[in-house]
Design an enzyme around this catalytic site. Structure first.
Site, short mmCIF file in Angstrom:
data_model
loop_
_atom_site.label_atom_id
_atom_site.label_comp_id
_atom_site.label_asym_id
_atom_site.label_seq_id
_atom_site.Cartn_x
_atom_site.Cartn_y
_atom_site.Cartn_z
N GLY A 69 0.81 -1.21 0.00
CA GLY A 69 0.00 0.00 0.00
C GLY A 69 0.85 1.27 0.00
N THR A 70 1.94 1.24 0.74
CA THR A 70 2.80 2.42 0.85
C THR A 70 3.35 2.82 -0.52
OG1 THR A 70 3.41 1.81 3.11
CG2 THR A 70 4.89 3.33 1.94
N ASN A 149 -7.50 4.08 9.12
CA ASN A 149 -6.95 2.92 9.82
C ASN A 149 -7.04 3.03 11.34
OD1 ASN A 149 -5.03 4.90 8.63
ND2 ASN A 149 -3.61 4.00 10.10
N GLN A 177 -7.67 0.01 3.77
CA GLN A 177 -8.45 -0.51 4.90
C GLN A 177 -9.84 -1.00 4.50
OE1 GLN A 177 -7.86 -1.31 7.98
NE2 GLN A 177 -5.77 -0.53 8.12
N SER A 197 -3.67 -3.38 -0.50
CA SER A 197 -2.59 -4.13 0.12
C SER A 197 -3.11 -5.48 0.63
CB SER A 197 -2.01 -3.32 1.28
OG SER A 197 -1.02 -4.07 1.93
N ALA A 198 -2.36 -6.55 0.35
CA ALA A 198 -2.85 -7.90 0.66
C ALA A 198 -2.87 -8.21 2.16
CB ALA A 198 -1.98 -8.93 -0.06
N HIS A 199 -1.89 -7.68 2.90
CA HIS A 199 -1.76 -8.15 4.29
C HIS A 199 -2.80 -7.56 5.24
CE1 HIS A 199 0.29 -4.78 6.56
NE2 HIS A 199 0.56 -4.37 5.33
N THR A 235 11.65 -7.81 -10.54
CA THR A 235 11.23 -9.19 -10.77
C THR A 235 9.92 -9.47 -10.04
OG1 THR A 235 13.51 -9.87 -11.05
CG2 THR A 235 11.91 -11.62 -10.54
N CYS A 323 2.58 2.73 13.16
CA CYS A 323 3.79 3.45 12.73
C CYS A 323 4.19 4.50 13.74
CB CYS A 323 3.56 4.11 11.38
SG CYS A 323 2.47 3.20 10.31
C1 PLP Z 1 -1.46 -0.41 6.19
C2 PLP Z 1 -1.86 0.81 5.47
C3 PLP Z 1 -1.04 1.33 4.45
C4 PLP Z 1 0.29 0.76 4.12
O1 PLP Z 1 0.19 -0.44 3.41
P1 PLP Z 1 1.47 -1.43 3.37
O2 PLP Z 1 1.06 -2.51 2.44
O3 PLP Z 1 1.67 -1.90 4.77
O4 PLP Z 1 2.62 -0.64 2.87
C5 PLP Z 1 -1.48 2.46 3.78
N1 PLP Z 1 -2.65 3.02 4.07
C6 PLP Z 1 -3.48 2.54 5.03
C7 PLP Z 1 -4.79 3.21 5.29
C8 PLP Z 1 -3.10 1.43 5.76
O5 PLP Z 1 -3.90 0.96 6.72
#
Ligand code: PLP
Length: 386
Positions: A69-70, A149, A177, A197-199, A235, A323
Site C-alpha cells: 500500500g505504501t 486505519n 483498509q 494491500s494484501a496483508h 522481478t 507506525c
Molecule cells: C497499512 C496501510 C497502508 C500501508 O500499506 P502497506 O502494504 O503496509 O505498505 C497504507 N494506508 C493505510 C490506510 C493502511 O492501513
C-alpha cells in the site's frame, strides 16, 4: 495470545499460505522468461490479477502490482505531481491520511508543491463543502482515503469522485483498509486511482497494487526491467501475487459472513467497555465506520501504559497507528477530530478479525477495566481529579 490489531496487519489465511508454497521452490521460474515453467508462473500471476479485479469490479488491465500500500500511495501521488506539474502544483488531501500519503505530500511541499489539508468533523468525516471550495484552477490531484486505519471512519468516496470529475481533477483514494474487508465496487465509487494491500485482508505482506483507470497514464515510480507493462519494474513477486489473488478470491466468497461475525464481536466488546469503564470517549462515526474497529480514549491515563499492561496479559492492541507508536506525539488523526493532547494520549485501538472468538472478547472485556482501574490509581491526573 489474543490478537486484536487487525488494522495493523492480519495473519495469512492457511489457504493462502498453501496456495503460495509451490511458488517458492517447485514453481520458482521468473515470470518474464520464455520457457514453459515461466509461462506457468505468468499464468498464475494473471489469474491472481483477475481475482483481484473481480473483487473490486475493475478490469485486470487496470491493476498494477507494487510492494504494498505504501508504494502504491507514493507512486500515485508522486507520479501525478510529476506529470501534471506544468498544469498546476496544488494538491488536496485530508488531515487524517495514513503517513504513506501524508509524508509523500509533505515531501512534495519541499519541492514547491502546495498542499491543502481538508479538516474532518468530530467523527472523522471530511467536510465535503470545504473540499469543493478548495479546488482551484491549478489543483492537479485530490487524494483522500476510503476508511481511516485508526478510527475506522469511512469517507464519501462517490461524492468526491463526482466532484473531482466535474472539476477535471484526478482523484486517488487509499483504500487499503476497505478492499477485501467491506464490499467495494470501485467502478461505482469512481476514483481514478486506488491503493490496495494484501496483508490487511489475510494475504501476505510486501505485496499490494495500484489501480489506474484505463485512459489515465502516469509515469513509473520504479524503473528497471519493464515488468507490469513498463509501469512497475522489478522481478515479479509471484508467490506474493498468488497469495494476494487467493486472499481476494476468499474475500469475495466469505466477506459477507465474516462481516456479520466480526461486527457482532466488535459491538459486544464496545458495549462492554462502555458499560464497565467510566470517563471514556469512543471515537469514529457511529455508522460510517469499519465494522471491526474500536478506538477509545481513556481519560487520565496514557495509551502506552495501557498497551504494556495488556501485553503483559497476552493481549495485542495498538495506540494510535502502528507506525507512530513508540513516539510520544499523540495521533494526528485524534488531534484532527478535535481531541485535546491529554485525551488523545490515552487512546486505545482494538481492531478485530475473523480469527477472534467471543471467548477472547470476554477475556479482554474483563481484563481491560482492571488494567484501567490500576493505572488510574497510580495516575497523578486521576488523583488530582479526586
Ligand atoms: C497499512 C496501510 C497502508 C500501508 O500499506 P502497506 O502494504 O503496509 O505498505 C497504507 N494506508 C493505510 C490506510 C493502511 O492501513
Amino acid at each position: 495470545m489474543i490478537y486484536m490489531d487487525y488494522n495493523a496487519t492480519t495473519p495469512c489465511d492457511e489457504r493462502v499460505v498453501e496456495e503460495m508454497l509451490p511458488y517458492f521452490n517447485n514453481k520458482f521460474a521468473n515470470s518474464a522468461s520464455l520457457y514453459r515453467p515461466a509461462r506457468e508462473t505468468r499464468k498464475a500471476v494473471e489469474e491472481a490479477r483477475k481475482n483481484i479485479s473481480l473483487l473490486v469490479g475493475v478490469l485486470p488491465d487496470e491493476i498494477f502490482f507494487t510492494s504494498g500500500g505504501t508504494e502504491a500511495d507514493n507512486w500515485a501521488i508522486m507520479a501525478t505531481a510529476l506529470k501534471f506539474q506544468s498544469k498546476g502544483k496544488h494538491i488536496i488531501t485530508s488531515a487524517i491520511e495514513h503517513h504513506a500519503v501524508l509524508y509523500t505530500c509533505k515531501a512534495l511541499e519541499k519541492q514547491g508543491f502546495e498542499v491543502t489539508y481538508i479538516p474532518v468533523d468530530n467523527y472523522g468525516i471530511i467536510d465535503i463543502e470545504q473540499l469543493k471550495n478548495s479546488i482551484r484552477k491549478d489543483t492537479i490531484l485530490i487524494t483522500i482515503m476510503h476508511a481511516n486505519n485508526e478510527i475506522g471512519s469511512i469517507q464519501p468516496i462517490s461524492e468526491i469522485s463526482a466532484m473531482a470529475k466535474e472539476k477535471g481533477v484526478i482523484f486517488h483514494t487509499d483504500s487499503v483498509q476497505t478492499i477485501g474487508k467491506i464490499p467495494c465496487n470501485l467502478k461505482e465509487l469512481g476514483p481514478d486511482m486506488f491503493s490496495l494491500s494484501a496483508h490487511k485482508f489475510y494475504g501476505p505482506k510486501g505485496i499490494g497494487a495500484l489501480y489506474i483507470r484505463k485512459g489515465l497514464s502516469i509515469p513509473p515510480f520504479i524503473y528497471g526491467g519493464g515488468q507490469e507493462k513498463g509501469k512497475r519494474s522489478g522481478t515479479t513477486n509471484v508467490a506474493g501475487i498468488v497469495g494476494f489473488g487467493k486472499a481476494a478470491e476468499l474475500a469475495k466468497q466469505e466477506m459477507s459472513t465474516d462481516i456479520i461475525y466480526v461486527k457482532k464481536l466488535r459491538d459486544t466488546l464496545e458495549n462492554k467497555i462502555k458499560e464497565s469503564i467510566p470517563e471514556i470517549i469512543l471515537n469514529g462515526h457511529p455508522e460510517k465506520k469499519l465494522h471491526n474497529t474500536i478506538n477509545v480514549c481513556i481519560k487520565h491515563i496514557e495509551g502506552e501504559s495501557i498497551l504494556l499492561s495488556l501485553d503483559f496479559e497476552g493481549i495485542c492492541a495498538s495506540s494510535g497507528s502502528a507506525c507512530t507508536s513508540g513516539s510520544l506525539e499523540p495521533s494526528h488523526v485524534l488531534l484532527a477530530i478535535g481531541l485535546p493532547h491529554e485525551i488523545a494520549h490515552g487512546s486505545l485501538r482494538l481492531t478485530l478479525g475473523k480469527y477472534n472468538t467471543m471467548d477472547e472478547v470476554e477475556k479482554v472485556a474483563s481484563v481491560l477495566p482492571r488494567v484501567v482501574e490500576r493505572l488510574r490509581q497510580i495516575s497523578p491526573f486521576w488523583q488530582d481529579k479526586k
